[in-house]
Design a protein around this motif. Structure first.
Motif, PDB file in Angstrom:
ATOM      1  N   MET A 101      -8.395   1.925  -6.119  1.00  0.00           N
ATOM      2  CA  MET A 101      -7.947   3.324  -6.172  1.00  0.00           C
ATOM      3  C   MET A 101      -8.860   4.082  -5.210  1.00  0.00           C
ATOM      4  O   MET A 101      -9.903   4.603  -5.598  1.00  0.00           O
ATOM      5  CB  MET A 101      -8.067   3.863  -7.596  1.00  0.00           C
ATOM      6  CG  MET A 101      -7.170   3.161  -8.618  1.00  0.00           C
ATOM      7  SD  MET A 101      -5.420   3.459  -8.388  1.00  0.00           S
ATOM      8  CE  MET A 101      -5.332   5.233  -8.621  1.00  0.00           C
ATOM      9  N   ARG A 102      -8.497   4.098  -3.944  1.00  0.00           N
ATOM     10  CA  ARG A 102      -9.402   4.514  -2.883  1.00  0.00           C
ATOM     11  C   ARG A 102      -9.422   6.029  -2.693  1.00  0.00           C
ATOM     12  O   ARG A 102     -10.404   6.689  -2.999  1.00  0.00           O
ATOM     13  CB  ARG A 102      -8.990   3.797  -1.578  1.00  0.00           C
ATOM     14  CG  ARG A 102     -10.014   3.794  -0.468  1.00  0.00           C
ATOM     15  CD  ARG A 102      -9.431   3.075   0.763  1.00  0.00           C
ATOM     16  NE  ARG A 102      -8.226   3.743   1.230  1.00  0.00           N
ATOM     17  CZ  ARG A 102      -8.217   4.716   2.144  1.00  0.00           C
ATOM     18  NH1 ARG A 102      -9.330   5.111   2.721  1.00  0.00           N
ATOM     19  NH2 ARG A 102      -7.073   5.288   2.509  1.00  0.00           N
ATOM     20  N   LYS A 103      -8.338   6.603  -2.186  1.00  0.00           N
ATOM     21  CA  LYS A 103      -8.286   8.053  -1.961  1.00  0.00           C
ATOM     22  C   LYS A 103      -7.044   8.689  -2.567  1.00  0.00           C
ATOM     23  O   LYS A 103      -7.103   9.777  -3.106  1.00  0.00           O
ATOM     24  CB  LYS A 103      -8.321   8.354  -0.466  1.00  0.00           C
ATOM     25  CG  LYS A 103      -9.698   8.251   0.145  1.00  0.00           C
ATOM     26  CD  LYS A 103      -9.777   9.071   1.410  1.00  0.00           C
ATOM     27  CE  LYS A 103     -11.197   9.093   1.940  1.00  0.00           C
ATOM     28  NZ  LYS A 103     -11.254   9.640   3.309  1.00  0.00           N
ATOM     29  N   GLY A 104      -5.920   8.033  -2.373  1.00  0.00           N
ATOM     30  CA  GLY A 104      -4.679   8.543  -2.941  1.00  0.00           C
ATOM     31  C   GLY A 104      -4.243   9.878  -2.360  1.00  0.00           C
ATOM     32  O   GLY A 104      -3.834  10.774  -3.094  1.00  0.00           O
TER      33      GLY A 104
ATOM     34  N   TYR B 162       6.245   8.353  -1.051  1.00  0.00           N
ATOM     35  CA  TYR B 162       4.898   8.569  -1.602  1.00  0.00           C
ATOM     36  C   TYR B 162       4.481  10.036  -1.423  1.00  0.00           C
ATOM     37  O   TYR B 162       3.926  10.645  -2.336  1.00  0.00           O
ATOM     38  CB  TYR B 162       3.913   7.644  -0.867  1.00  0.00           C
ATOM     39  CG  TYR B 162       2.468   7.768  -1.291  1.00  0.00           C
ATOM     40  CD1 TYR B 162       1.946   6.968  -2.302  1.00  0.00           C
ATOM     41  CD2 TYR B 162       1.601   8.669  -0.651  1.00  0.00           C
ATOM     42  CE1 TYR B 162       0.617   7.066  -2.678  1.00  0.00           C
ATOM     43  CE2 TYR B 162       0.269   8.770  -1.025  1.00  0.00           C
ATOM     44  CZ  TYR B 162      -0.216   7.971  -2.037  1.00  0.00           C
ATOM     45  OH  TYR B 162      -1.543   8.082  -2.408  1.00  0.00           O
TER      46      TYR B 162
ATOM     47  N   LYS C  86       0.791  -1.239   0.000  1.00  0.00           N
ATOM     48  CA  LYS C  86       0.000   0.000   0.000  1.00  0.00           C
ATOM     49  C   LYS C  86       0.824   1.290   0.000  1.00  0.00           C
ATOM     50  O   LYS C  86       0.312   2.365   0.291  1.00  0.00           O
ATOM     51  CB  LYS C  86      -1.005   0.040   1.183  1.00  0.00           C
ATOM     52  CG  LYS C  86      -1.857  -1.186   1.330  1.00  0.00           C
ATOM     53  CD  LYS C  86      -2.325  -1.781   0.032  1.00  0.00           C
ATOM     54  CE  LYS C  86      -3.405  -0.966  -0.670  1.00  0.00           C
ATOM     55  NZ  LYS C  86      -3.721  -1.581  -1.998  1.00  0.00           N
ATOM     56  N   ALA C  87       2.088   1.182  -0.344  1.00  0.00           N
ATOM     57  CA  ALA C  87       2.942   2.369  -0.349  1.00  0.00           C
ATOM     58  C   ALA C  87       2.884   3.138  -1.667  1.00  0.00           C
ATOM     59  O   ALA C  87       3.490   4.200  -1.794  1.00  0.00           O
ATOM     60  CB  ALA C  87       4.383   1.964  -0.045  1.00  0.00           C
ATOM     61  N   GLY C  88       2.163   2.602  -2.658  1.00  0.00           N
ATOM     62  CA  GLY C  88       2.135   3.268  -3.957  1.00  0.00           C
ATOM     63  C   GLY C  88       2.821   2.445  -5.038  1.00  0.00           C
ATOM     64  O   GLY C  88       3.333   2.986  -6.030  1.00  0.00           O
ATOM     65  N   THR C  89       2.785   1.142  -4.852  1.00  0.00           N
ATOM     66  CA  THR C  89       3.424   0.200  -5.779  1.00  0.00           C
ATOM     67  C   THR C  89       2.892   0.352  -7.208  1.00  0.00           C
ATOM     68  O   THR C  89       3.667   0.491  -8.160  1.00  0.00           O
ATOM     69  CB  THR C  89       3.134  -1.255  -5.330  1.00  0.00           C
ATOM     70  OG1 THR C  89       3.018  -1.298  -3.912  1.00  0.00           O
ATOM     71  CG2 THR C  89       4.191  -2.215  -5.827  1.00  0.00           C
ATOM     72  N   THR C  90       1.575   0.310  -7.322  1.00  0.00           N
ATOM     73  CA  THR C  90       0.937   0.336  -8.635  1.00  0.00           C
ATOM     74  C   THR C  90       1.237   1.657  -9.343  1.00  0.00           C
ATOM     75  O   THR C  90       1.460   1.695 -10.558  1.00  0.00           O
ATOM     76  CB  THR C  90      -0.589   0.145  -8.467  1.00  0.00           C
ATOM     77  OG1 THR C  90      -0.813  -0.891  -7.509  1.00  0.00           O
ATOM     78  CG2 THR C  90      -1.254  -0.213  -9.777  1.00  0.00           C
TER      79      THR C  90
ATOM     80  N   ARG D 121       5.919   4.856   2.154  1.00  0.00           N
ATOM     81  CA  ARG D 121       4.799   5.730   2.514  1.00  0.00           C
ATOM     82  C   ARG D 121       4.685   5.758   4.029  1.00  0.00           C
ATOM     83  O   ARG D 121       4.902   4.734   4.697  1.00  0.00           O
ATOM     84  CB  ARG D 121       3.514   5.161   1.909  1.00  0.00           C
ATOM     85  CG  ARG D 121       2.293   6.019   2.119  1.00  0.00           C
ATOM     86  CD  ARG D 121       1.066   5.365   1.472  1.00  0.00           C
ATOM     87  NE  ARG D 121      -0.034   6.302   1.386  1.00  0.00           N
ATOM     88  CZ  ARG D 121      -1.248   5.981   0.926  1.00  0.00           C
ATOM     89  NH1 ARG D 121      -1.488   4.751   0.499  1.00  0.00           N
ATOM     90  NH2 ARG D 121      -2.213   6.890   0.876  1.00  0.00           N
TER      91      ARG D 121
ATOM     92  N   THR E  79      -0.388   8.988 -15.116  1.00  0.00           N
ATOM     93  CA  THR E  79      -0.210   8.312 -13.834  1.00  0.00           C
ATOM     94  C   THR E  79      -0.860   9.095 -12.690  1.00  0.00           C
ATOM     95  O   THR E  79      -0.612   8.807 -11.518  1.00  0.00           O
ATOM     96  CB  THR E  79       1.284   8.072 -13.519  1.00  0.00           C
ATOM     97  OG1 THR E  79       1.964   9.333 -13.528  1.00  0.00           O
ATOM     98  CG2 THR E  79       1.928   7.144 -14.538  1.00  0.00           C
TER      99      THR E  79
ATOM    100  N   SER F 260      -4.691   2.359   4.575  1.00  0.00           N
ATOM    101  CA  SER F 260      -4.861   1.818   3.234  1.00  0.00           C
ATOM    102  C   SER F 260      -4.854   0.290   3.261  1.00  0.00           C
ATOM    103  O   SER F 260      -5.661  -0.378   2.594  1.00  0.00           O
ATOM    104  CB  SER F 260      -3.746   2.352   2.336  1.00  0.00           C
ATOM    105  OG  SER F 260      -3.902   1.900   1.016  1.00  0.00           O
TER     106      SER F 260
HETATM  107  P1  A3P Z   1      -5.214   4.648  -0.562  1.00  0.00           P
HETATM  108  O1  A3P Z   1      -5.820   3.352  -0.110  1.00  0.00           O
HETATM  109  O2  A3P Z   1      -4.720   5.488   0.572  1.00  0.00           O
HETATM  110  O3  A3P Z   1      -6.100   5.424  -1.488  1.00  0.00           O
HETATM  111  P2  A3P Z   1      -0.325  -0.150  -3.724  1.00  0.00           P
HETATM  112  O4  A3P Z   1      -0.333   0.064  -5.185  1.00  0.00           O
HETATM  113  O5  A3P Z   1       1.027  -0.253  -3.118  1.00  0.00           O
HETATM  114  O6  A3P Z   1      -1.255  -1.255  -3.318  1.00  0.00           O
HETATM  115  O7  A3P Z   1      -0.882   1.186  -3.053  1.00  0.00           O
HETATM  116  C1  A3P Z   1      -2.225   1.563  -3.179  1.00  0.00           C
HETATM  117  C2  A3P Z   1      -2.390   2.952  -2.620  1.00  0.00           C
HETATM  118  O8  A3P Z   1      -1.797   3.887  -3.552  1.00  0.00           O
HETATM  119  C3  A3P Z   1      -3.856   3.353  -2.484  1.00  0.00           C
HETATM  120  O9  A3P Z   1      -3.890   4.286  -1.405  1.00  0.00           O
HETATM  121  C4  A3P Z   1      -4.089   4.007  -3.844  1.00  0.00           C
HETATM  122  O10 A3P Z   1      -5.201   4.866  -3.883  1.00  0.00           O
HETATM  123  C5  A3P Z   1      -2.785   4.784  -3.999  1.00  0.00           C
HETATM  124  N1  A3P Z   1      -2.521   5.164  -5.391  1.00  0.00           N
HETATM  125  C6  A3P Z   1      -2.520   4.374  -6.483  1.00  0.00           C
HETATM  126  N2  A3P Z   1      -2.279   5.092  -7.585  1.00  0.00           N
HETATM  127  C7  A3P Z   1      -2.128   6.377  -7.192  1.00  0.00           C
HETATM  128  C8  A3P Z   1      -1.881   7.605  -7.887  1.00  0.00           C
HETATM  129  N3  A3P Z   1      -1.747   7.643  -9.193  1.00  0.00           N
HETATM  130  N4  A3P Z   1      -1.784   8.731  -7.141  1.00  0.00           N
HETATM  131  C9  A3P Z   1      -1.917   8.699  -5.812  1.00  0.00           C
HETATM  132  N5  A3P Z   1      -2.164   7.577  -5.102  1.00  0.00           N
HETATM  133  C10 A3P Z   1      -2.268   6.424  -5.792  1.00  0.00           C
END
Ligand code: A3P
Length: 296
Positions: free
Chosen positions: A257-260, A194, A48-52, A131, A228, A139
């Motif tokens: 993609m919850r809150k970001g 992050y 959940k650190a912003g991997t994707t 993060r 992105t 998250s």
């Molecule tokens: P939240 O649950 O706080 O919204 P991972 O990819 O490591 O599983 O991390 C997912 C977290 O990164 C989620 O956080 C997601 O919303 C956030 N995220 C994914 N893409 C993002 C983007 N383009 N900008 C900001 N946050 C992003």
């Protein structure tokens, strides 16, 4: 495509004291023996650190900003997750990676001491995204609710304690970030926060570009920033996991993609929890030289 999760047992076991999915432990010899290639790019994170987000950035840098090419496949196919064994008939990350052409972009959540040694033998470049623990915890709590491949998180109260003591899949947030941070003097690791990505995505995208030895125009970088952004990725079926089997990810509970944002923890932590957290944090992080921002 996975239709049911009935035969998929979610268990947690330990490797060198780190809680991992039972399915990962069962395949540990294969995972730990993973053969890296010198031109691989590894994206390493605590969950959940912003991997994707980083996966998309790195991929688009390699595609020189071509968003069409970026959408050639879902993020979880383009970037094999080497320490995950998903329910059958989905291929494992190792299997996916083996059939891929170079240069490969790979994902791991492993703490550095469990990383397959081949990565360092081949001197692979790794981008580590970190993060702040409070937002990571929130998250991850939602993610364990939606992801049927992970144990359910229980109540927020219970989850708070479990996360603080490292009793969650992939273990302690503290050990993870400190381990990777300290390894920077030995290996080619780019450490990205992050919160910095949220604050100034262009600056951070440019750092990644330079680390990968690329030189792209400002126009291309702007394009990467756009593709992105949270909103674009939330709407993109290749990055929002809408094409992922919904028996595994139940996004009716909470979207992937919850809150970001930075600071959503304030909507979840009680005042008492925040005091407990800050005390524990101080003890565990003292002397690490690592500083996180929990608000911008
Ligand atoms: P939240 O649950 O706080 O919204 P991972 O990819 O490591 O599983 O991390 C997912 C977290 O990164 C989620 O956080 C997601 O919303 C956030 N995220 C994914 N893409 C993002 C983007 N383009 N900008 C900001 N946050 C992003």
């Amino acid at each position: 495509v996975v239709k049911k999760m009935e035969n998929f047992q979610v268990t947690i076991r330990h490797i060198e004291g780190v809680p991992l999915l039972g399915s990962t432990c069962d395949a540990w010899d294969i995972i730990y023996g993973f053969q890296a290639r010198g031109d691989d790019i590894l994206i390493a994170t605590y969950p959940k650190a912003g991997t994707t987000w980083m996966q998309e950035i790195v991929d688009l840098i390699l595609q020189e900003g071509d968003a069409q090419k970026g959408r050639r496949a879902p993020c979880f196919i383009k970037v094999p997750f080497i320490d995950l064994i998903p329910p059958k008939p989905m291929p494992s990350g190792v299997e996916l990676a083996q059939t891929m052409k170079s240069p490969r972009v790979l994902k791991t959540h492993l703490p550095i001491n469990l990383l397959p040694p081949s990565f360092w033998e081949k001197n692979v470049k790794a981008v580590y995204v970190a993060r702040n623990a409070k937002d990571c915890m929130v998250s991850y709590y939602y993610f364990q609710k939606i992801n049927k491949g992970l144990p359910p998180p229980g109540t927020w109260e219970n989850y708070f304690s479990a996360f603080l003591s490292g009793d969650v899949p992939w273990g302690s947030w503290f050990d993870h970030v400190i381990g990777w941070w300290k390894a920077m003097d030995k290996h080619q690791i780019l450490f990205i926060f992050y919160e910095d990505m949220i604050e100034d995505p262009m600056r951070e995208i440019r750092k990644v570009m330079k680390f990968l030895g690329k030189d792209l125009s400002d126009e291309v970088l702007e394009n990467i920033k756009h593709h992105t952004s949270f909103q674009t990725m939330k709407e993109n079926p290749m990055t929002n996991f809408s094409v992922f089997p919904n028996v595994i990810f139940d996004q009716t509970i909470s979207p992937f993609m919850r809150k970001g944002t930075v600071g959503d923890w304030k909507n979840h932590f009680t005042v008492a929890q925040n005091i407990i957290f800050d005390e524990e944090y101080k003890k565990k992080m003292e002397g690490s030289g690592l500083n996180f921002r929990t608000e911008l």
